[in-house]
Design a protein around this motif. Sequence first.
Motif, mmCIF file in Angstrom:
data_model
loop_
_atom_site.group_PDB
_atom_site.id
_atom_site.type_symbol
_atom_site.label_atom_id
_atom_site.label_comp_id
_atom_site.label_asym_id
_atom_site.label_seq_id
_atom_site.Cartn_x
_atom_site.Cartn_y
_atom_site.Cartn_z
ATOM 1 N N ARG A 61 0.817 -1.200 0.000
ATOM 2 C CA ARG A 61 0.000 0.000 0.000
ATOM 3 C C ARG A 61 0.864 1.269 0.000
ATOM 4 O O ARG A 61 0.528 2.269 -0.644
ATOM 5 C CB ARG A 61 -0.930 0.005 1.205
ATOM 6 C CG ARG A 61 -2.081 -0.989 1.088
ATOM 7 C CD ARG A 61 -3.102 -0.757 2.189
ATOM 8 N NE ARG A 61 -4.246 -1.632 2.041
ATOM 9 C CZ ARG A 61 -5.326 -1.578 2.831
ATOM 10 N NH1 ARG A 61 -5.366 -0.681 3.816
ATOM 11 N NH2 ARG A 61 -6.331 -2.404 2.628
ATOM 12 N N ALA A 62 1.959 1.195 0.712
ATOM 13 C CA ALA A 62 2.859 2.346 0.729
ATOM 14 C C ALA A 62 3.419 2.619 -0.664
ATOM 15 O O ALA A 62 3.522 3.773 -1.105
ATOM 16 C CB ALA A 62 3.991 2.110 1.723
ATOM 17 N N LEU A 63 3.785 1.527 -1.357
ATOM 18 C CA LEU A 63 4.312 1.681 -2.716
ATOM 19 C C LEU A 63 3.245 2.256 -3.643
ATOM 20 O O LEU A 63 3.521 3.159 -4.451
ATOM 21 C CB LEU A 63 4.798 0.327 -3.235
ATOM 22 C CG LEU A 63 5.337 0.322 -4.679
ATOM 23 C CD1 LEU A 63 6.544 1.254 -4.794
ATOM 24 C CD2 LEU A 63 5.727 -1.098 -5.097
ATOM 25 N N LEU A 64 2.015 1.760 -3.548
ATOM 26 C CA LEU A 64 0.930 2.274 -4.378
ATOM 27 C C LEU A 64 0.656 3.754 -4.074
ATOM 28 O O LEU A 64 0.379 4.540 -4.981
ATOM 29 C CB LEU A 64 -0.339 1.447 -4.157
ATOM 30 C CG LEU A 64 -0.300 0.008 -4.694
ATOM 31 C CD1 LEU A 64 -1.579 -0.739 -4.314
ATOM 32 C CD2 LEU A 64 -0.118 0.014 -6.215
ATOM 33 N N PHE A 65 0.761 4.110 -2.801
ATOM 34 C CA PHE A 65 0.534 5.496 -2.413
ATOM 35 C C PHE A 65 1.599 6.411 -3.025
ATOM 36 O O PHE A 65 1.291 7.495 -3.545
ATOM 37 C CB PHE A 65 0.553 5.614 -0.883
ATOM 38 C CG PHE A 65 0.370 7.004 -0.373
ATOM 39 C CD1 PHE A 65 -0.881 7.602 -0.384
ATOM 40 C CD2 PHE A 65 1.459 7.737 0.107
ATOM 41 C CE1 PHE A 65 -1.048 8.903 0.077
ATOM 42 C CE2 PHE A 65 1.302 9.029 0.561
ATOM 43 C CZ PHE A 65 0.045 9.619 0.553
ATOM 44 N N VAL A 66 2.862 5.984 -2.974
ATOM 45 C CA VAL A 66 3.947 6.775 -3.546
ATOM 46 C C VAL A 66 3.770 6.919 -5.058
ATOM 47 O O VAL A 66 3.926 8.010 -5.624
ATOM 48 C CB VAL A 66 5.316 6.131 -3.219
ATOM 49 C CG1 VAL A 66 6.433 6.824 -4.006
ATOM 50 C CG2 VAL A 66 5.590 6.207 -1.731
ATOM 51 N N VAL A 67 3.427 5.809 -5.718
ATOM 52 C CA VAL A 67 3.225 5.853 -7.172
ATOM 53 C C VAL A 67 2.081 6.794 -7.524
ATOM 54 O O VAL A 67 2.170 7.583 -8.484
ATOM 55 C CB VAL A 67 2.959 4.436 -7.720
ATOM 56 C CG1 VAL A 67 2.537 4.496 -9.182
ATOM 57 C CG2 VAL A 67 4.202 3.571 -7.576
ATOM 58 N N ALA A 68 0.997 6.725 -6.760
ATOM 59 C CA ALA A 68 -0.148 7.600 -7.025
ATOM 60 C C ALA A 68 0.222 9.067 -6.839
ATOM 61 O O ALA A 68 -0.180 9.933 -7.631
ATOM 62 C CB ALA A 68 -1.316 7.225 -6.105
ATOM 63 N N CYS A 69 1.004 9.359 -5.806
ATOM 64 C CA CYS A 69 1.442 10.742 -5.577
ATOM 65 C C CYS A 69 2.328 11.243 -6.709
ATOM 66 O O CYS A 69 2.194 12.386 -7.177
ATOM 67 C CB CYS A 69 2.184 10.851 -4.243
ATOM 68 S SG CYS A 69 1.121 10.691 -2.799
ATOM 69 N N LEU A 70 3.235 10.397 -7.166
ATOM 70 C CA LEU A 70 4.112 10.784 -8.271
ATOM 71 C C LEU A 70 3.314 11.004 -9.551
ATOM 72 O O LEU A 70 3.597 11.936 -10.320
ATOM 73 C CB LEU A 70 5.187 9.713 -8.487
ATOM 74 C CG LEU A 70 6.250 9.596 -7.390
ATOM 75 C CD1 LEU A 70 7.182 8.422 -7.675
ATOM 76 C CD2 LEU A 70 7.049 10.894 -7.269
#
Length: 332
Positions: free
Chosen positions: A5-14
């Motif tokens: 989820r953390a990785l998905l959150f970072v990707v979404a922010c980018l």
Amino acid sequence: MSARRALLFVVACLALLAVLRSAAMVHAGEGMPPGTTRDLVLGVARPLDEVTSALRLNQPDRLLTKAFGHPDPTVGKADDSELAAAAALAEPDANTGTGTGTGQVKDRSRDGDAAGALRTPTPADPLRVLVTGDSLTESLGPTITKTAPPAIRAETDTRFGTGLVRPDFFDWATHARHQVAERDPEAVVVAMGGNDGQGITQPDGTILPAGSPQWEAEYRRRAIVLMRIWSDGGTRRVYWLGLPPARSTTLNGYFTRMNEATRAAADRVPGARFLDLRPTLSNGGAYTDYLTDGGGHSVLIRTRDGVHLTLDGARLAAGPVLHTLSGDWHLS
């Protein structure tokens, strides 16, 4: 939060940042050195910027940028840089030879003012040569330095991602003045244009489509401005190198237009000269990856992008440059 989820959150922010700040991505990508990273960034940023601008998704970024007092990245291409302003206001009209503004600059080359006489350099007092331009000089400059005779001392000033169409990104006119003041060259060898296959935005916001007659005329005027700064009325010599054929048919068409523009510009500036490298770096005028060198060996002269020179290509290109310098400056 799990790692997934953390990785998905970072990707979404980018991804959100890329959408909202696409203009900044384009600006950053254009300043990167040539290579895969630059190609990838611009390959994504330019189409994304067109979409976000059309949908006005860049408005929040514009408002925040204005609130914090920073330049608006979405209108950054319309500039008042010295190169753009001087080219649009001060130079003689390309067709009539008359001035286009109140700051008209007299065309001394048409009045017969010859460039000053040249001295004969020696190893003890060598000719000071500056090789400068965009990434096309990255291999050519050091090659000229290494292969030049003792009576020539050359140095290189490479500015990646620059050119004449985006002085808002890098103003070559201002930089040329700094080069003259700080380096005091007697001869300036120029190679640039690899990044200029794009439209020109005038200071008033008018866009000149790449390759159009108006675009070529403006490119010529900007080249005149730059050559005048370097030559200073013929007190220095300027050697503008023509662009060799590109692998891309579209890009090669732009290169042909740029060569015509800079050749015409050199004819109008005392002390300036256009050196056509196409006979040296082509197969009868057509693009080629390989050529035969002076030793009769087949050598790879172009990099994978079909634009830049390999070290062997730079050695071939350095030949006519050094031959011209030696002839003009009476070197053996």
